[in-house]
Design an enzyme around this catalytic site. Structure first.
Site, PDB file in Angstrom:
ATOM      1  N   HIS A 147       0.844  -1.201   0.000  1.00  0.00           N
ATOM      2  CA  HIS A 147       0.000   0.000   0.000  1.00  0.00           C
ATOM      3  C   HIS A 147       0.879   1.251   0.000  1.00  0.00           C
ATOM      4  O   HIS A 147       0.624   2.196  -0.751  1.00  0.00           O
ATOM      5  CB  HIS A 147      -0.899   0.053   1.244  1.00  0.00           C
ATOM      6  CG  HIS A 147      -1.923  -1.011   1.335  1.00  0.00           C
ATOM      7  ND1 HIS A 147      -2.113  -1.750   2.481  1.00  0.00           N
ATOM      8  CD2 HIS A 147      -2.838  -1.464   0.446  1.00  0.00           C
ATOM      9  CE1 HIS A 147      -3.109  -2.601   2.298  1.00  0.00           C
ATOM     10  NE2 HIS A 147      -3.569  -2.456   1.062  1.00  0.00           N
ATOM     11  N   LYS A 167     -16.170  -8.257   5.859  1.00  0.00           N
ATOM     12  CA  LYS A 167     -14.938  -8.703   6.502  1.00  0.00           C
ATOM     13  C   LYS A 167     -14.926  -8.306   7.967  1.00  0.00           C
ATOM     14  O   LYS A 167     -15.351  -7.221   8.336  1.00  0.00           O
ATOM     15  CB  LYS A 167     -13.712  -8.051   5.835  1.00  0.00           C
ATOM     16  CG  LYS A 167     -13.388  -8.555   4.461  1.00  0.00           C
ATOM     17  CD  LYS A 167     -12.104  -7.899   3.965  1.00  0.00           C
ATOM     18  CE  LYS A 167     -11.701  -8.368   2.591  1.00  0.00           C
ATOM     19  NZ  LYS A 167     -10.468  -7.700   2.137  1.00  0.00           N
ATOM     20  N   SER A 174      -2.980  -7.659   3.036  1.00  0.00           N
ATOM     21  CA  SER A 174      -3.313  -7.517   4.459  1.00  0.00           C
ATOM     22  C   SER A 174      -3.724  -8.855   5.061  1.00  0.00           C
ATOM     23  O   SER A 174      -3.347  -9.174   6.191  1.00  0.00           O
ATOM     24  CB  SER A 174      -4.443  -6.497   4.636  1.00  0.00           C
ATOM     25  OG  SER A 174      -4.016  -5.220   4.238  1.00  0.00           O
ATOM     26  N   ARG A 176      -1.759  -6.157  -8.095  1.00  0.00           N
ATOM     27  CA  ARG A 176      -0.670  -7.109  -7.843  1.00  0.00           C
ATOM     28  C   ARG A 176      -0.602  -8.176  -8.911  1.00  0.00           C
ATOM     29  O   ARG A 176       0.464  -8.703  -9.201  1.00  0.00           O
ATOM     30  CB  ARG A 176      -0.872  -7.785  -6.484  1.00  0.00           C
ATOM     31  CG  ARG A 176      -0.772  -6.849  -5.314  1.00  0.00           C
ATOM     32  CD  ARG A 176      -1.191  -7.527  -4.047  1.00  0.00           C
ATOM     33  NE  ARG A 176      -2.621  -7.845  -4.167  1.00  0.00           N
ATOM     34  CZ  ARG A 176      -3.358  -8.342  -3.207  1.00  0.00           C
ATOM     35  NH1 ARG A 176      -2.828  -8.621  -2.044  1.00  0.00           N
ATOM     36  NH2 ARG A 176      -4.640  -8.584  -3.393  1.00  0.00           N
TER      37      ARG A 176
END
Length: 159
Positions: A17, A41, A128, A90
């Site tokens: 990040h 989440k 994360s 990514r």
């Protein structure tokens, strides 16, 4: 002034990040790191804790601000008259997901544009979720998060 919004749950903020934020800060006049809540989440850190960790992490970048929002990103963008979203990619999985999100955002707010920045090859594996799993089992977090974030994770997990 060209302002871009970099959004995510940042639970926790990773060096991946940070790379996107730093690179984005060189492209745009101002970057807003927008901490959003994903109701699907269960987070490790509360929203306020994530905001505080990000502020500490990006304090050396003068043109970066941190904000939070509960709701649709496009509503935040409209309310503040912003129209550029930054997304880090990514891999192709991220691309497919973010492509669909870009399409939905564009449908809801036709003035919005999404700019994709490819992750640094040395940080593209970091997520994360992965960081939390590594921490849970006592693995090494160096190179994934800042020392300050690592300490916060370990304290939160009481490891």
């Amino acid at each position: 002034m060209r302002t871009a919004v970099f959004t995510g749950s940042f639970d926790p903020i990773t060096l991946g990040h940070c790379d996107i934020i730093e690179r984005g800060s060189k492209i745009f006049d101002k970057i807003i790191v927008l901490v959003m809540v994903n109701p699907d989440k269960k987070g490790l850190f509360e929203l306020e804790e994530r905001v505080a960790l990000i502020k500490k992490t990006v304090c050396n970048l003068e043109n970066v601000e941190v904000d939070s929002y509960w709701g649709l990103l496009v509503d935040y963008m409209k309310e503040r008259n912003y129209n550029i979203i930054i997304k880090g990619l990514r891999n192709t999985i991220d691309f497919n997901y973010e492509y669909d999100m870009e399409s939905a955002n564009k449908k809801l707010y036709s003035d919005v544009e999404t700019v994709f920045l490819m992750s640094d090859r040395n940080k593209g594996y970091i997520s994360s979720s992965m960081v939390k799993q590594i921490a849970k089992f006592g693995g090494e977090l160096k190179g994934c998060v800042s020392e300050e974030v690592e300490c916060a994770i370990l304290e939160k997990m009481k490891l």
